[in-house]
Design an enzyme around this catalytic site. Structure first.
Site, PDB file in Angstrom:
ATOM      1  N   ASN A 125      -1.475   2.397  21.674  1.00 58.93           N
ATOM      2  CA  ASN A 125      -0.704   1.427  20.892  1.00 58.93           C
ATOM      3  C   ASN A 125       0.398   0.803  21.732  1.00 58.93           C
ATOM      4  OD1 ASN A 125      -0.137   0.151  18.320  1.00 58.93           O
ATOM      5  ND2 ASN A 125       1.756   1.348  18.273  1.00 58.93           N
ATOM      6  N   THR A 146       3.466   0.166  20.973  1.00 56.65           N
ATOM      7  CA  THR A 146       4.602   1.098  20.915  1.00 56.65           C
ATOM      8  C   THR A 146       4.001   2.498  21.043  1.00 56.65           C
ATOM      9  OG1 THR A 146       5.661  -0.437  19.380  1.00 56.65           O
ATOM     10  CG2 THR A 146       6.632   1.777  19.559  1.00 56.65           C
ATOM     11  N   ALA A 189      -1.731   1.613  15.928  1.00 51.82           N
ATOM     12  CA  ALA A 189      -1.269   2.829  15.245  1.00 51.82           C
ATOM     13  C   ALA A 189      -0.504   2.464  13.981  1.00 51.82           C
ATOM     14  CB  ALA A 189      -0.402   3.656  16.194  1.00 51.82           C
ATOM     15  N   LYS A 237       0.808  -1.220   0.000  1.00 48.65           N
ATOM     16  CA  LYS A 237       0.000   0.000   0.000  1.00 48.65           C
ATOM     17  C   LYS A 237       0.850   1.283   0.000  1.00 48.65           C
ATOM     18  CE  LYS A 237      -4.103  -2.059   2.092  1.00 48.65           C
ATOM     19  NZ  LYS A 237      -5.161  -1.978   3.089  1.00 48.65           N
ATOM     20  N   ASP A 263     -10.293   2.267   2.354  1.00 46.76           N
ATOM     21  CA  ASP A 263     -10.375   1.464   3.591  1.00 46.76           C
ATOM     22  C   ASP A 263     -11.161   2.200   4.691  1.00 46.76           C
ATOM     23  OD1 ASP A 263      -9.033  -0.827   2.756  1.00 46.76           O
ATOM     24  OD2 ASP A 263      -7.061  -0.033   3.287  1.00 46.76           O
TER      25      ASP A 263
HETATM   26  P1  NAP Z   1       0.284  -2.982  10.698  1.00 50.01           P
HETATM   27  O1  NAP Z   1       0.508  -1.760   9.903  1.00 50.01           O
HETATM   28  O2  NAP Z   1       1.286  -4.082  10.680  1.00 50.01           O
HETATM   29  O3  NAP Z   1       0.091  -2.487  12.237  1.00 50.01           O
HETATM   30  C1  NAP Z   1      -0.117  -3.420  13.259  1.00 50.01           C
HETATM   31  C2  NAP Z   1      -0.535  -2.691  14.532  1.00 50.01           C
HETATM   32  O4  NAP Z   1      -0.964  -3.664  15.475  1.00 50.01           O
HETATM   33  C3  NAP Z   1       0.575  -1.889  15.187  1.00 50.01           C
HETATM   34  O5  NAP Z   1       0.009  -0.770  15.808  1.00 50.01           O
HETATM   35  C4  NAP Z   1       1.115  -2.890  16.233  1.00 50.01           C
HETATM   36  O6  NAP Z   1       1.724  -2.268  17.350  1.00 50.01           O
HETATM   37  C5  NAP Z   1      -0.164  -3.543  16.666  1.00 50.01           C
HETATM   38  N1  NAP Z   1       0.013  -4.893  17.218  1.00 50.01           N
HETATM   39  C6  NAP Z   1       0.561  -5.975  16.604  1.00 50.01           C
HETATM   40  N2  NAP Z   1       0.483  -7.041  17.406  1.00 50.01           N
HETATM   41  C7  NAP Z   1      -0.125  -6.644  18.549  1.00 50.01           C
HETATM   42  C8  NAP Z   1      -0.479  -7.293  19.765  1.00 50.01           C
HETATM   43  N3  NAP Z   1      -0.249  -8.589  19.946  1.00 50.01           N
HETATM   44  N4  NAP Z   1      -1.101  -6.566  20.732  1.00 50.01           N
HETATM   45  C9  NAP Z   1      -1.373  -5.251  20.547  1.00 50.01           C
HETATM   46  N5  NAP Z   1      -1.043  -4.568  19.423  1.00 50.01           N
HETATM   47  C10 NAP Z   1      -0.433  -5.270  18.435  1.00 50.01           C
HETATM   48  O7  NAP Z   1      -1.107  -3.695  10.335  1.00 50.01           O
HETATM   49  P2  NAP Z   1      -2.416  -2.960   9.776  1.00 50.01           P
HETATM   50  O8  NAP Z   1      -2.362  -2.930   8.300  1.00 50.01           O
HETATM   51  O9  NAP Z   1      -2.586  -1.705  10.527  1.00 50.01           O
HETATM   52  O10 NAP Z   1      -3.566  -4.032  10.149  1.00 50.01           O
HETATM   53  C11 NAP Z   1      -4.118  -4.088  11.446  1.00 50.01           C
HETATM   54  C12 NAP Z   1      -5.374  -4.968  11.431  1.00 50.01           C
HETATM   55  O11 NAP Z   1      -6.364  -4.406  10.586  1.00 50.01           O
HETATM   56  C13 NAP Z   1      -5.172  -6.388  10.931  1.00 50.01           C
HETATM   57  O12 NAP Z   1      -5.939  -7.256  11.753  1.00 50.01           O
HETATM   58  C14 NAP Z   1      -5.746  -6.368   9.530  1.00 50.01           C
HETATM   59  O13 NAP Z   1      -6.225  -7.652   9.140  1.00 50.01           O
HETATM   60  C15 NAP Z   1      -6.895  -5.407   9.721  1.00 50.01           C
HETATM   61  N6  NAP Z   1      -7.367  -4.759   8.471  1.00 50.01           N
HETATM   62  C16 NAP Z   1      -8.635  -5.035   8.060  1.00 50.01           C
HETATM   63  C17 NAP Z   1      -9.135  -4.434   6.919  1.00 50.01           C
HETATM   64  C18 NAP Z   1     -10.540  -4.767   6.474  1.00 50.01           C
HETATM   65  O14 NAP Z   1     -10.909  -4.445   5.335  1.00 50.01           O
HETATM   66  N7  NAP Z   1     -11.366  -5.331   7.332  1.00 50.01           N
HETATM   67  C19 NAP Z   1      -8.354  -3.546   6.180  1.00 50.01           C
HETATM   68  C20 NAP Z   1      -7.047  -3.269   6.633  1.00 50.01           C
HETATM   69  C21 NAP Z   1      -6.563  -3.882   7.796  1.00 50.01           C
HETATM   70  P3  NAP Z   1       3.275  -1.843  17.341  1.00 50.01           P
HETATM   71  O15 NAP Z   1       3.292  -0.486  16.687  1.00 50.01           O
HETATM   72  O16 NAP Z   1       3.657  -1.812  18.760  1.00 50.01           O
HETATM   73  O17 NAP Z   1       4.011  -2.878  16.533  1.00 50.01           O
END
Ligand code: NAP
Length: 275
Positions: free
Chosen positions: A148, A150, A125, A63, A100
């Site tokens: 978050n 972090t 975040a 993305k 999104d």
């Molecule tokens: P990302 O950019 O990799 O960010 C992950 C985030 O989750 C970061 O803030 C990370 O914190 C946090 N995190 C990871 N593991 C964690 C844990 N065990 N406990 C608490 N916080 C945790 O991922 P993303 O793209 O934002 O996606 C996040 C979620 O949204 C996923 O579940 C994805 O499937 C979902 N999503 C859904 C859609 C939809 O259409 N429904 C669209 C986009 C995303 P740190 O900063 O500390 O690493």
């Protein structure tokens, strides 16, 4: 291939199913496939558009590269700093959009979850949190607090929002604040993918009238929504409606016609064998 979803991995993507359904419902002839991006996104996108591609969806981890690739950007894409939809416009320019956040808002409003005038907690975040912030703010909530793992990333996101309604807090401080209460809690972290719960206390969750997990499953629930349901929270949703919402809006960008979201949500849930 006229349309495609591009990313890595890509075999699991439901986008071909969603767009085939929309095309059939809208009476539009559309061929939509999957492209596995193994090298630089630019190379794969150049090849796709040179071969007659008209538009594509972009999923993880491309993305940000799609944002760089786009020759023009929509306001949502600029705010999110990420692109999930590309379209080759009539003047030949490849334009980048981000559907999104608007897709999530579409589903929240459909569910009648508290947004306008509401106190909202966003957990996470990362890219998804960044993408949903602007479209939620546009719905006029009272406040948005970002928490978050972090903490510095939540702080950074709140500062970038440059909006008095947005602030950041650390999990520890939130746990200690007995006055903290939110109408809507959105889990935009990747915790559910890892089958873990975010570090938000049950006492805080119990005060919410609705919770939403961006992750989705065939069953229509996640570890987080199941946990919240067990706490007695009446309105709990996974993110399947957000997925359908963003796809509806991408389809409209390409074809000028918006499929019926509500009908699509019901039919597509059924197709997946969900609740
Ligand atoms: P990302 O950019 O990799 O960010 C992950 C985030 O989750 C970061 O803030 C990370 O914190 C946090 N995190 C990871 N593991 C964690 C844990 N065990 N406990 C608490 N916080 C945790 O991922 P993303 O793209 O934002 O996606 C996040 C979620 O949204 C996923 O579940 C994805 O499937 C979902 N999503 C859904 C859609 C939809 O259409 N429904 C669209 C986009 C995303 P740190 O900063 O500390 O690493």
């Amino acid at each position: 291939m006229q349309y495609a979803v591009m990313g890595n991995p890509i075999h699991h993507s439901l986008s071909p199913l969603l767009h085939a359904y929309f095309a059939q419902k809208c009476g539009i002839d559309m061929d939509y496939g999957r492209i596995l991006v193994e090298g630089p996104f630019k190379d794969a996108a150049d090849k796709f558009f040179a071969a007659g591609g008209k538009g594509c969806n972009i999923t993880l981890p491309c993305k940000l590269e799609a944002f760089e690739y786009a020759g023009r950007l929509s306001d949502n894409a600029k705010r999110a700093g990420a692109v999930n939809t590309l379209k080759k416009e009539a003047d030949g320019v490849i334009c980048g959009y981000n559907t999104d956040g608007p897709g999530l808002v579409k589903h929240l409003l459909y569910l009648n979850y508290p947004v306008k005038g509401a106190k909202i907690l966003i957990i996470g975040a990362g890219g998804a949190a960044k993408g949903i912030l602007g479209p939620i703010l546009a719905e006029d909530p009272q406040s948005i607090v970002i928490v978050n793992r972090t903490a510095a990333k939540a702080e950074d996101l709140a500062v970038r929002a440059a909006d008095a309604r947005v602030s950041a807090v650390a999990f520890e401080a939130l746990a200690k604040d007995e006055h903290a209460a939110f109408d809507l809690v959105i889990n935009a972290s990747a915790s559910s993918i890892q089958s873990t719960l975010p570090q938000v206390t049950d006492a805080l969750l119990c005060k919410a009238s609705a919770v939403y997990d961006l992750m989705y499953s065939k069953e229509g629930s996640t570890i987080f929504t199941e946990h919240c349901r067990a706490l007695g929270i009446g309105q709990c949703s996974d993110g399947f409606g957000m997925l359908v919402g963003q796809a509806v809006l991408s389809f409209k960008i390409w074809n000028g016609v918006e499929p019926d979201f509500y009908q699509a949500l019901t039919d597509l849930r059924g197709m997946l064998g969900s609740k």
